[in-house]
Design a protein around this motif. Structure first.
Motif, PDB file in Angstrom:
ATOM      1  N   THR A  59       0.827  -1.188   0.154  1.00 49.11           N
ATOM      2  CA  THR A  59       0.081   0.003  -0.144  1.00 49.11           C
ATOM      3  C   THR A  59       0.980   1.257  -0.026  1.00 49.11           C
ATOM      4  O   THR A  59       0.236   2.450  -0.182  1.00 49.11           O
ATOM      5  N   LEU A  60       2.265   1.315   0.351  1.00 47.06           N
ATOM      6  CA  LEU A  60       3.149   2.502   0.304  1.00 47.06           C
ATOM      7  C   LEU A  60       3.354   2.622  -0.896  1.00 47.06           C
ATOM      8  O   LEU A  60       3.696   1.877  -2.007  1.00 47.06           O
ATOM      9  N   GLU A  61       3.167   3.957  -1.556  1.00 40.34           N
ATOM     10  CA  GLU A  61       3.506   4.271  -2.869  1.00 40.34           C
ATOM     11  C   GLU A  61       5.036   4.383  -3.338  1.00 40.34           C
ATOM     12  O   GLU A  61       5.411   3.842  -4.360  1.00 40.34           O
ATOM     13  N   SER A  62       5.945   4.906  -2.389  1.00 40.36           N
ATOM     14  CA  SER A  62       7.257   5.052  -2.827  1.00 40.36           C
ATOM     15  C   SER A  62       7.755   3.839  -2.620  1.00 40.36           C
ATOM     16  O   SER A  62       7.811   2.958  -1.554  1.00 40.36           O
ATOM     17  N   GLU A  63       8.537   3.376  -3.827  1.00 38.46           N
ATOM     18  CA  GLU A  63       9.389   2.212  -3.951  1.00 38.46           C
ATOM     19  C   GLU A  63      10.589   2.230  -2.594  1.00 38.46           C
ATOM     20  O   GLU A  63      10.547   0.939  -1.838  1.00 38.46           O
ATOM     21  N   LYS A  64      11.129   3.244  -2.270  1.00 38.34           N
ATOM     22  CA  LYS A  64      12.057   2.948  -1.236  1.00 38.34           C
ATOM     23  C   LYS A  64      11.345   2.886   0.148  1.00 38.34           C
ATOM     24  O   LYS A  64      11.704   1.997   1.097  1.00 38.34           O
ATOM     25  N   ASP A  65      10.334   3.585   0.342  1.00 32.55           N
ATOM     26  CA  ASP A  65       9.515   3.393   1.815  1.00 32.55           C
ATOM     27  C   ASP A  65       9.154   1.901   1.642  1.00 32.55           C
ATOM     28  O   ASP A  65       9.251   1.419   2.828  1.00 32.55           O
ATOM     29  N   ARG A  66       8.604   1.501   0.471  1.00 30.80           N
ATOM     30  CA  ARG A  66       8.082   0.074   0.509  1.00 30.80           C
ATOM     31  C   ARG A  66       9.291  -0.969   1.146  1.00 30.80           C
ATOM     32  O   ARG A  66       9.281  -1.886   1.981  1.00 30.80           O
ATOM     33  N   ILE A  67      10.508  -0.775   0.278  1.00 21.98           N
ATOM     34  CA  ILE A  67      11.695  -1.778   0.583  1.00 21.98           C
ATOM     35  C   ILE A  67      12.051  -1.585   1.999  1.00 21.98           C
ATOM     36  O   ILE A  67      12.273  -2.548   2.826  1.00 21.98           O
ATOM     37  N   LEU A  68      12.115  -0.258   2.542  1.00 21.37           N
ATOM     38  CA  LEU A  68      12.597  -0.033   3.865  1.00 21.37           C
ATOM     39  C   LEU A  68      11.516  -0.711   5.006  1.00 21.37           C
ATOM     40  O   LEU A  68      12.119  -1.316   5.974  1.00 21.37           O
ATOM     41  N   THR A  69      10.267  -0.617   4.699  1.00 21.01           N
ATOM     42  CA  THR A  69       9.290  -1.271   5.436  1.00 21.01           C
ATOM     43  C   THR A  69       9.670  -2.724   5.350  1.00 21.01           C
ATOM     44  O   THR A  69       9.205  -3.224   6.435  1.00 21.01           O
ATOM     45  N   ILE A  70       9.611  -3.209   4.200  1.00 23.19           N
ATOM     46  CA  ILE A  70       9.788  -4.693   4.306  1.00 23.19           C
ATOM     47  C   ILE A  70      11.090  -5.456   5.051  1.00 23.19           C
ATOM     48  O   ILE A  70      10.927  -6.098   5.645  1.00 23.19           O
ATOM     49  N   LEU A  71      12.082  -4.507   4.856  1.00 21.06           N
ATOM     50  CA  LEU A  71      13.119  -4.785   5.762  1.00 21.06           C
ATOM     51  C   LEU A  71      13.212  -4.934   7.282  1.00 21.06           C
ATOM     52  O   LEU A  71      13.766  -5.472   7.726  1.00 21.06           O
ATOM     53  N   ILE A  72      12.331  -4.042   7.677  1.00 19.85           N
ATOM     54  CA  ILE A  72      12.108  -3.885   9.148  1.00 19.85           C
ATOM     55  C   ILE A  72      11.249  -4.429   9.737  1.00 19.85           C
ATOM     56  O   ILE A  72      11.211  -4.837  10.950  1.00 19.85           O
ATOM     57  N   THR A  73      10.208  -4.864   8.807  1.00 22.41           N
ATOM     58  CA  THR A  73       8.945  -5.689   9.449  1.00 22.41           C
ATOM     59  C   THR A  73       9.488  -6.960  10.068  1.00 22.41           C
ATOM     60  O   THR A  73       8.677  -7.328  11.214  1.00 22.41           O
ATOM     61  N   PRO A  74      10.323  -7.897   9.640  1.00 24.00           N
ATOM     62  CA  PRO A  74      10.644  -9.043  10.267  1.00 24.00           C
ATOM     63  C   PRO A  74      11.184  -8.895  11.666  1.00 24.00           C
ATOM     64  O   PRO A  74      11.162 -10.028  12.448  1.00 24.00           O
ATOM     65  N   PHE A  75      11.549  -7.871  12.227  1.00 22.16           N
ATOM     66  CA  PHE A  75      11.956  -7.564  13.591  1.00 22.16           C
ATOM     67  C   PHE A  75      10.566  -7.397  14.472  1.00 22.16           C
ATOM     68  O   PHE A  75      10.750  -7.582  15.635  1.00 22.16           O
TER      69      PHE A  75
END
Ligand code: GDP
Ligand code: MG
Length: 725
Positions: free
Chosen positions: A421-437
């Motif tokens: 749902t996040l529009e910006s690609e960078k935001d998306r990748i960043l969110t994906i990388l920190i979610t598993p914590f």
């Protein structure tokens, strides 16, 4: 003007449907030009209907009639100077509150006003019910529902407009905003001064007085023009009144009067709008005053999360025991049926011990998902995102990214996907990388076992602390990645706060079940297969050189007890029998443990042990951690198999304590499991959602390294501080 000639002006907020209605009324008979002196479009048209010649004027769309914009001045001047016979205020019924401000100002102008409650279809759709009779009564004006784009109610509107124009009623006494006493007194005094000076002109005296008190520059200039040399006196008197009011309210009179108009409107809304939506919005606003409050909102949020885990842990303990005894019963039953041998070992130690040790956590997981469903269905999740917005901005992300993260507490796979749902690609990748914590529910069983065994009554708090550690490290990681890897600003967006809803029990159960289904599916898939593989690796090779002749010892023990029993009095036999059983079981367990240690799994563990030794994790823990890559649930079943425990959680806890594990090493292991590489399914989701194997590999390496370093710090610091025993 001819006797049967009426002029009708259409006023209203922008986008209220004025032009649509104007077009329906006038059809092709339109004249489009500009208002004199300004580049504001003027549309008018003349039609013949019901025996009248009707001149219709589409006024510019405005929200009020202050002299702040050209449109407002044009609209006001037209009403003041050209005095149309009727003004139709076209109101967006789906947005009544906002529309009524203009309406109250029209009311003060004392022109003949009629309401078209347009967008009636939208209002109905949104469940907004407007009591038109009451509204009509409260404001003393006719009200007609219309749907502009479908030409509904327009004829009725015109008829009512003509009726109103022809009505003999005195308009000046119609209901209008009543101000508080002091303001009314000031209005009255100014009005009297005014009529002393200019008689009845140039406009409605009450309105003029109000505008003078509001310091309306246009009206002031015009009154000054009209009063000539007596203007100065009048203006001094007005200034005096303004000063008095200012001192009284500690605010400019125009602000006080605007507030009172809004108060008046709020009162009308309360009376005439009777929808569930409206009440819900109001209630939501009140709840939000507390829940999203700058000071108490955050502690409340933390409390909710803490409570969620506390309840998960304590309430979940009861059904857990039932399931456990069920599994134990099944195990004993199959044990009695199956002949001694490899099949029996496979079924009991592989399948039942593996799946059984995980399925007992179903209640915990159901409760956790139930809470997440409550947060989502009530609308609290969006508030949590709102609360987290500030903190998320520390990472350079929005509160919006917090929703995938919060979902990560349940399962990381849908969480990673929710980042879409996040529009910006960078935001998306960043969110994906920190979610598993965000510690997923599959890791919970590990914490429950380890914290339960080593922290007793404080287990809930320790688990809460583990979760918080995950959150904090995800924030730090986010900050780091934002400044080093994924530089850029976050895209602005508006945080939506949907109204609070009381969720139905049914929908909660459905949502809870939807998510828990995945857990059960995993049970029969990955976990079953994983447990079987782990068991296989720990059961083979079959022929092992034991350090001790276990079978011989057991036989000797049986023989020795046989003699003791024969010599004992009948009353003394029971304790002796029990003792014999225990000692035999100890030996059997020791044999199994040595077997596991010398199995393929044990060899793998021993091979890995040096890596985990500085973290205080033994070879069994190392193996469990490795198998956890498949699915985190397998960690517990691996521990069960390696400790040769198939009787359940309590025994596993006891056994863990006897193998040299300490509270500190348990904590270290929990931290490692919190942070290291997420499960296979999540890793696959990361690759899919980032569209790159690079990010996937990066995630694996980063998380595992971070896990090692964090556990190392915890364990070594703890030892230095003397908590190592
Ligand atoms: P104006 O800015 O007040 O002139 O508004 P318009 O006449 O341009 O209308 C704005 C939009 O609202 C247009 O897309 C219309 O089709 C739509 N509209 C007008 N009246 C209604 C109505 O009663 N119901 C709905 N659903 N839409 C309407
Ligand atoms: Mg328009």
């Amino acid at each position: 003007m001819a006797p049967n000639c009426l002029s009708i002006a259409l006023a209203g907020n922008p986008n209220s449907g004025k032009t649509t209605i104007f077009n329906h009324i006038t059809g092709t008979r339109q004249k489009v030009g500009n208002w004199p002196g300004v580049t504001v479009e003027k549309k008018e048209g003349t039609i013949h209907k019901y025996g009248y010649e009707l001149r219709i004027i589409d006024l510019p769309g405005t929200y009020s009639l202050t002299p702040f914009s050209i449109e407002e001045i044009v609209a006001r001047d037209f009403i003041l100077e050209s005095t149309p016979d009727v003004v139709i205020d076209i109101i967006d019924a789906s947005n009544l509150e906002r529309s009524l401000y203009l309406a109250t100002q029209l009311r003060e102008l004392d022109c003949r006003v009629l309401f078209a409650l347009n967008m009636a279809d939208l209002a109905r759709e949104r469940g907004i019910k407007i009591d038109a009779d009451k509204l009509s009564e409260l404001l003393d004006l006719p009200v007609v529902f219309t749907v502009g784009n479908r030409n509904e109610g327009i004829d009725d509107l015109l008829k009512k407009a003509i009726e109103l124009a022809e009505s003999p009623t005195e308009i000046s006494r119609r209901r209008r905003v009543k101000y508080t006493k002091d303001i009314e007194i000031a209005i009255d005094r100014v009005r009297r001064r005014l009529s002393d000076v200019v008689g009845d002109g140039p406009y409605n005296p009450r309105w003029t007085a109000i505008k003078l008190l509001e310091n309306d520059s246009v009206v002031r200039d015009r009154v000054a023009d009209a009063t000539g040399d007596r203007a100065a006196d009048l203006m001094t008197a007005v200034a005096q009144e303004r000063l008095t009011l200012r001192e009284l309210y500690d605010d400019d009179p125009e602000i006080v009067m605007t507030d009172e108009r809004y108060g008046f409107i709020a009162g009308i809304i309360k009376e005439v709008v009777t929808t569930s939506t409206r009440r819900r919005v109001d209630m939501s606003r009140n709840i939000d005053l507390v829940l999203t409050n700058r000071f108490v909102g955050f502690p409340i949020f933390i409390f909710f999360i803490w409570m969620m885990f506390q309840v998960t842990f304590t309430v979940g303990a009861y059904p857990m025991e039932w399931i456990e005894s069920g599994v134990g019963l099944l195990s004993r039953l199959l044990g009695a049926i199956l002949p001694e041998g490899i099949l029996r070992a496979f079924v009991l130690d592989g399948v039942i011990a593996g799946v059984g040790s995980v399925i007992v956590f179903l209640p915990n997981i159901l409760i956790l998902f139930f809470f997440i469903a409550i947060f989502e269905d009530t609308g609290y999740m969006a508030r949590a995102a709102f609360l987290m917005d500030k903190i998320m901005h520390l990472i350079g992300l929005h509160g919006k990214s917090f929703i995938p993260m919060l979902m990560g507490f349940g399962c990381n796979v849908p969480a990673v996907m929710a980042a879409r749902t996040l529009e910006s690609e960078k935001d998306r990748i960043l969110t994906i990388l920190i979610t598993p914590f965000m510690s997923c529910s599959a890791k919970l069983p590990v914490y429950i076992i380890l914290a339960g065994a080593f922290f007793g009554a404080r287990a809930g708090t320790v688990i809460f602390g583990i979760y918080m550690t995950g959150i904090v490290l995800s924030i730090i990681t986010g900050r780091l990645f934002r400044t080093v890897l994924l530089r850029g600003a976050d895209a602005p967006f508006v945080m939506e706060l949907p109204p609070y809803r009381a969720p139905t029990f049914k929908s909660l159960v459905i949502h809870m079940w939807d998510r828990s289904k995945m857990f059960l599916k995993k049970m029969t898939g990955v976990i079953l297969v994983g447990s079987m593989v782990v068991w296989g690796l720990s059961a083979f090779p079959r022929n092992i050189d034991y350090d001790m002749d276990y079978s011989g010892r057991i036989e000797a023990l049986k023989a020795a007890y046989g003699t003791t029993l024969a010599n004992a009095e009948p009353g003394e036999r029971d304790p002796i029998l029990r003792e014999r059983k225990e000692r035999i079981e100890d030996l059997q367990r020791a044999r199994q443990a040595e077997h596991a240690e010398k199995s393929y799994m044990g060899r793998l563990g021993k091979f890995l042990a040096p890596v985990f030794e500085p973290l205080g994790i033994d070879w069994r823990g190392s193996v469990a951690i490795v198998t956890g890559f498949v699915a985190k649930e397998i960690v517990v079943s691996t521990l069960g198999i390696l400790h040769a425990v198939d009787e359940g959680r309590e025994v596993l806890k006891e056994t863990l304590k006897t193998t040299g594990m300490t509270p500190l090493s348990a904590l270290s292991m929990m931290i490692f499991i919190l942070l290291y590489v997420p499960c296979l399914a999540t890793v696959a989701a990361i690759r899919r959602e980032t569209g790159s194997s690079g990010w996937m590999v990066f995630n694996i390496v980063y998380s595992t390294t971070l896990a090692w370093v964090a556990s190392f710090c915890v364990y070594q610091t703890g030892q230095l501080l003397g908590y190592g025993v």
